[in-house]
Design a protein around this motif. Structure first.
Motif, PDB file in Angstrom:
ATOM      1  N   PRO A  12       0.921  -1.685  -0.307  1.00 27.91           N
ATOM      2  CA  PRO A  12       0.083  -0.185  -0.642  1.00 27.91           C
ATOM      3  C   PRO A  12       0.883   1.012   0.207  1.00 27.91           C
ATOM      4  O   PRO A  12       2.419   0.961   0.276  1.00 27.91           O
ATOM      5  CB  PRO A  12      -0.577  -0.548   1.584  1.00 27.91           C
ATOM      6  CG  PRO A  12      -0.151  -1.017   2.009  1.00 27.91           C
ATOM      7  CD  PRO A  12       0.768  -1.269   1.135  1.00 27.91           C
ATOM      8  N   GLN A  13       0.272   2.584  -0.345  1.00 25.84           N
ATOM      9  CA  GLN A  13       0.995   3.660  -0.364  1.00 25.84           C
ATOM     10  C   GLN A  13       0.584   4.493   1.106  1.00 25.84           C
ATOM     11  O   GLN A  13      -1.036   4.852   0.567  1.00 25.84           O
ATOM     12  CB  GLN A  13       1.079   4.316  -2.016  1.00 25.84           C
ATOM     13  CG  GLN A  13       1.618   3.213  -2.729  1.00 25.84           C
ATOM     14  CD  GLN A  13       2.937   3.346  -2.938  1.00 25.84           C
ATOM     15  OE1 GLN A  13       4.262   3.869  -2.957  1.00 25.84           O
ATOM     16  NE2 GLN A  13       3.425   2.435  -2.884  1.00 25.84           N
ATOM     17  N   ILE A  14       1.258   5.562   1.338  1.00 28.45           N
ATOM     18  CA  ILE A  14       0.518   6.237   2.816  1.00 28.45           C
ATOM     19  C   ILE A  14       0.050   7.933   1.292  1.00 28.45           C
ATOM     20  O   ILE A  14      -0.680   7.841   2.031  1.00 28.45           O
ATOM     21  CB  ILE A  14       1.614   7.048   2.469  1.00 28.45           C
ATOM     22  CG1 ILE A  14       1.433   8.102   4.068  1.00 28.45           C
ATOM     23  CG2 ILE A  14       2.443   8.464   1.323  1.00 28.45           C
ATOM     24  CD1 ILE A  14       1.285   7.643   5.148  1.00 28.45           C
ATOM     25  N   LEU A  15      -0.374   7.398   0.025  1.00 31.41           N
ATOM     26  CA  LEU A  15      -1.382   8.991  -0.300  1.00 31.41           C
ATOM     27  C   LEU A  15      -2.398   8.002  -0.861  1.00 31.41           C
ATOM     28  O   LEU A  15      -3.039   8.758  -1.330  1.00 31.41           O
ATOM     29  CB  LEU A  15      -1.233   8.733  -2.129  1.00 31.41           C
ATOM     30  CG  LEU A  15       0.775   9.198  -1.878  1.00 31.41           C
ATOM     31  CD1 LEU A  15       1.513   9.312  -3.485  1.00 31.41           C
ATOM     32  CD2 LEU A  15       0.833  10.850  -1.776  1.00 31.41           C
ATOM     33  N   ASP A  16      -2.734   6.336  -0.455  1.00 35.07           N
ATOM     34  CA  ASP A  16      -4.007   5.489  -0.340  1.00 35.07           C
ATOM     35  C   ASP A  16      -4.747   6.457   0.431  1.00 35.07           C
ATOM     36  O   ASP A  16      -4.498   6.471   1.372  1.00 35.07           O
ATOM     37  CB  ASP A  16      -4.233   4.335  -0.550  1.00 35.07           C
ATOM     38  CG  ASP A  16      -3.197   3.571  -1.663  1.00 35.07           C
ATOM     39  OD1 ASP A  16      -2.883   4.588  -2.497  1.00 35.07           O
ATOM     40  OD2 ASP A  16      -2.464   2.764  -2.073  1.00 35.07           O
ATOM     41  N   PRO A  17      -6.501   5.911   0.788  1.00 30.54           N
ATOM     42  CA  PRO A  17      -6.895   6.019   1.929  1.00 30.54           C
ATOM     43  C   PRO A  17      -6.974   4.659   3.052  1.00 30.54           C
ATOM     44  O   PRO A  17      -5.746   4.209   2.710  1.00 30.54           O
ATOM     45  CB  PRO A  17      -8.275   5.898   1.415  1.00 30.54           C
ATOM     46  CG  PRO A  17      -8.418   6.071  -0.425  1.00 30.54           C
ATOM     47  CD  PRO A  17      -6.935   5.770  -1.185  1.00 30.54           C
ATOM     48  N   ALA A  18      -7.102   5.309   4.297  1.00 30.84           N
ATOM     49  CA  ALA A  18      -6.525   4.752   5.063  1.00 30.84           C
ATOM     50  C   ALA A  18      -7.322   2.598   5.565  1.00 30.84           C
ATOM     51  O   ALA A  18      -8.793   3.380   4.706  1.00 30.84           O
ATOM     52  CB  ALA A  18      -6.208   4.774   7.286  1.00 30.84           C
ATOM     53  N   GLU A  19      -7.253   1.827   5.624  1.00 34.98           N
ATOM     54  CA  GLU A  19      -7.990   0.811   5.676  1.00 34.98           C
ATOM     55  C   GLU A  19      -7.844   0.603   6.647  1.00 34.98           C
ATOM     56  O   GLU A  19      -8.687  -0.881   7.507  1.00 34.98           O
ATOM     57  CB  GLU A  19      -7.013  -0.479   4.578  1.00 34.98           C
ATOM     58  CG  GLU A  19      -6.972   0.256   2.979  1.00 34.98           C
ATOM     59  CD  GLU A  19      -6.598  -0.985   2.150  1.00 34.98           C
ATOM     60  OE1 GLU A  19      -6.438  -1.624   2.538  1.00 34.98           O
ATOM     61  OE2 GLU A  19      -5.651  -0.681   1.222  1.00 34.98           O
ATOM     62  N   LYS A  20      -6.261   0.344   7.637  1.00 39.21           N
ATOM     63  CA  LYS A  20      -7.244   0.170   9.067  1.00 39.21           C
ATOM     64  C   LYS A  20      -6.772   1.625  10.101  1.00 39.21           C
ATOM     65  O   LYS A  20      -6.667   1.890   9.760  1.00 39.21           O
ATOM     66  CB  LYS A  20      -5.349  -0.360   9.339  1.00 39.21           C
ATOM     67  CG  LYS A  20      -5.291  -1.788   8.333  1.00 39.21           C
ATOM     68  CD  LYS A  20      -5.704  -2.823   9.336  1.00 39.21           C
ATOM     69  CE  LYS A  20      -5.613  -4.717   8.445  1.00 39.21           C
ATOM     70  NZ  LYS A  20      -6.179  -5.134   9.137  1.00 39.21           N
ATOM     71  N   TYR A  21      -7.027   1.195  11.572  1.00 37.25           N
ATOM     72  CA  TYR A  21      -7.482   2.126  12.368  1.00 37.25           C
ATOM     73  C   TYR A  21      -5.893   2.444  12.623  1.00 37.25           C
ATOM     74  O   TYR A  21      -5.762   3.866  12.736  1.00 37.25           O
ATOM     75  CB  TYR A  21      -7.859   1.514  13.048  1.00 37.25           C
ATOM     76  CG  TYR A  21      -7.974   3.188  14.462  1.00 37.25           C
ATOM     77  CD1 TYR A  21      -8.668   4.618  14.325  1.00 37.25           C
ATOM     78  CD2 TYR A  21      -7.232   2.793  15.744  1.00 37.25           C
ATOM     79  CE1 TYR A  21      -8.784   4.880  15.359  1.00 37.25           C
ATOM     80  CE2 TYR A  21      -7.121   4.218  16.204  1.00 37.25           C
ATOM     81  CZ  TYR A  21      -8.012   5.507  16.527  1.00 37.25           C
ATOM     82  OH  TYR A  21      -7.685   6.215  17.009  1.00 37.25           O
ATOM     83  N   ILE A  22      -5.189   1.440  12.911  1.00 41.67           N
ATOM     84  CA  ILE A  22      -3.894   1.602  13.493  1.00 41.67           C
ATOM     85  C   ILE A  22      -3.094   1.254  12.456  1.00 41.67           C
ATOM     86  O   ILE A  22      -2.836  -0.083  12.709  1.00 41.67           O
ATOM     87  CB  ILE A  22      -3.797   1.868  14.781  1.00 41.67           C
ATOM     88  CG1 ILE A  22      -2.509   2.664  15.126  1.00 41.67           C
ATOM     89  CG2 ILE A  22      -3.426   0.097  15.196  1.00 41.67           C
ATOM     90  CD1 ILE A  22      -2.127   2.638  16.426  1.00 41.67           C
ATOM     91  N   SER A  23      -2.299   1.761  12.126  1.00 39.52           N
ATOM     92  CA  SER A  23      -0.697   0.427  11.706  1.00 39.52           C
ATOM     93  C   SER A  23       0.798   0.608  12.368  1.00 39.52           C
ATOM     94  O   SER A  23       0.857   1.527  13.104  1.00 39.52           O
ATOM     95  CB  SER A  23       0.392   0.992  10.453  1.00 39.52           C
ATOM     96  OG  SER A  23      -1.073   0.735   9.528  1.00 39.52           O
ATOM     97  N   LEU A  24       1.655  -0.254  13.622  1.00 42.51           N
ATOM     98  CA  LEU A  24       3.141  -0.212  13.847  1.00 42.51           C
ATOM     99  C   LEU A  24       3.795  -0.284  13.445  1.00 42.51           C
ATOM    100  O   LEU A  24       3.742  -2.039  12.567  1.00 42.51           O
ATOM    101  CB  LEU A  24       2.741  -0.963  15.108  1.00 42.51           C
ATOM    102  CG  LEU A  24       2.033  -0.769  16.609  1.00 42.51           C
ATOM    103  CD1 LEU A  24      -0.114  -0.529  16.323  1.00 42.51           C
ATOM    104  CD2 LEU A  24       1.815  -1.200  17.652  1.00 42.51           C
TER     105      LEU A  24
END
Length: 286
Positions: free
Chosen positions: A9-21
């Protein structure tokens, strides 16, 4: 389950999860399993209590030459690639580059970087998360249904939260080796000259960003090793991203990779950053 490659995935895409660690790992075969067990136990328990809570752990193997990759893949098998993904950098680039890659290829509305040694309790992420929500509500009326845009998500509001060990400094000075105290005191002075005041502890490896903040910051980060944290502070100021510093629980774990030989590298990176930005050679992309 067998391991397989998944699209990045790319940071420019919309979020798909609430949180990424995002966990950078270089030769962490022995410390990584304990940290991952604690982290994933916490995340699973929270997901069971709150069905809207979704997460991913992104382990970035920074060219390790021990069994770090095997440990990471074992956790990806156990928890599935939907929840645990591994990014392989192939060769060692440095902690800053590992975190940058992890941030740029994460899916969360909130993105947390944390160290592979488990020095900070993962549950302390709630302190950073809650303060980000407080700032979002205060500055953007986020979550106030009477005043806010109902389509606004926390991922859309640029905010950075920095875990801090500054409250432990007096105790740390008494227990830490003399050369590490010397290193930190000198480093703080140089940070003040390079990035200015505002954050007392730039080097704590526990920082949270909204997706909008991560998009601005990590598409511009250039320092790959010791001082990328200072560059993050510099860029936050340039973009006017609100910065919050929050005390977190922290335990010194044996095996630190910081030593006296780090000093010239840190000074070189600071000088490079100052020259790069102040001369305009390093462009900032908006």
């Amino acid at each position: 389950m067998s391991l397989f490659q998944v699209p990045c995935p790319q940071i420019l895409d919309p979020a798909e999860k609430y949180i990424s660690l995002i966990i950078p790992a270089y030769n962490e075969e022995h410390r990584l399993p304990g940290a991952l067990d604690e982290t994933l136990n916490y995340l699973q328990q929270r997901a069971e209590k709150d069905k809207s809570f979704s997460y991913e752990v992104v382990i970035v193997d920074d060219g390790s030459v021990d069994g770090t990759k095997r440990v990471a893949f074992d956790f990806a098998k156990r928890y599935t690639v939907e929840n645990v993904r591994v990014i392989l950098l192939g060769r060692n680039h440095g902690k800053g580059e590992a975190i940058r890659k992890g941030m740029l290829h994460s899916r969360g509305e909130l993105l947390l970087m944390l160290d592979a040694d488990g020095a900070t309790k993962v549950s302390d992420l709630e302190k950073l998360e809650n303060q980000i929500l407080v700032v979002a509500k205060k500055e953007h009326k986020f979550g106030d249904s009477a005043a806010s845009d109902s389509t606004l998500r926390i991922s859309d509001i640029p905010i950075a939260a920095f875990g801090s060990r500054a409250h432990l400094e007096e105790k740390a000075l008494a227990t830490r080796k003399w050369y590490r105290n010397f290193l930190m005191k000198g480093f703080h002075m140089v940070v003040l000259l390079a990035a200015g005041s505002g954050i007392r502890d730039t080097q704590c490896g526990f920082k949270m960003f909204t997706r909008a903040a991560a998009r601005k910051l990590f598409t511009n980060i250039r320092l790959k090793r010791w001082c990328f944290d200072v560059e993050v502070v510099y860029l936050c100021k340039w973009f006017h991203v609100p910065m919050i510093e929050i005390s977190v629980n922290w335990t010194e774990i044996p095996g630190s990779k910081v030593n006296l030989l780090s000093i010239p590298n840190m000074l070189w990176e600071m000088a490079l950053m100052s020259l790069g930005y102040r001369s305009g050679i390093w462009k900032i992309y908006t």
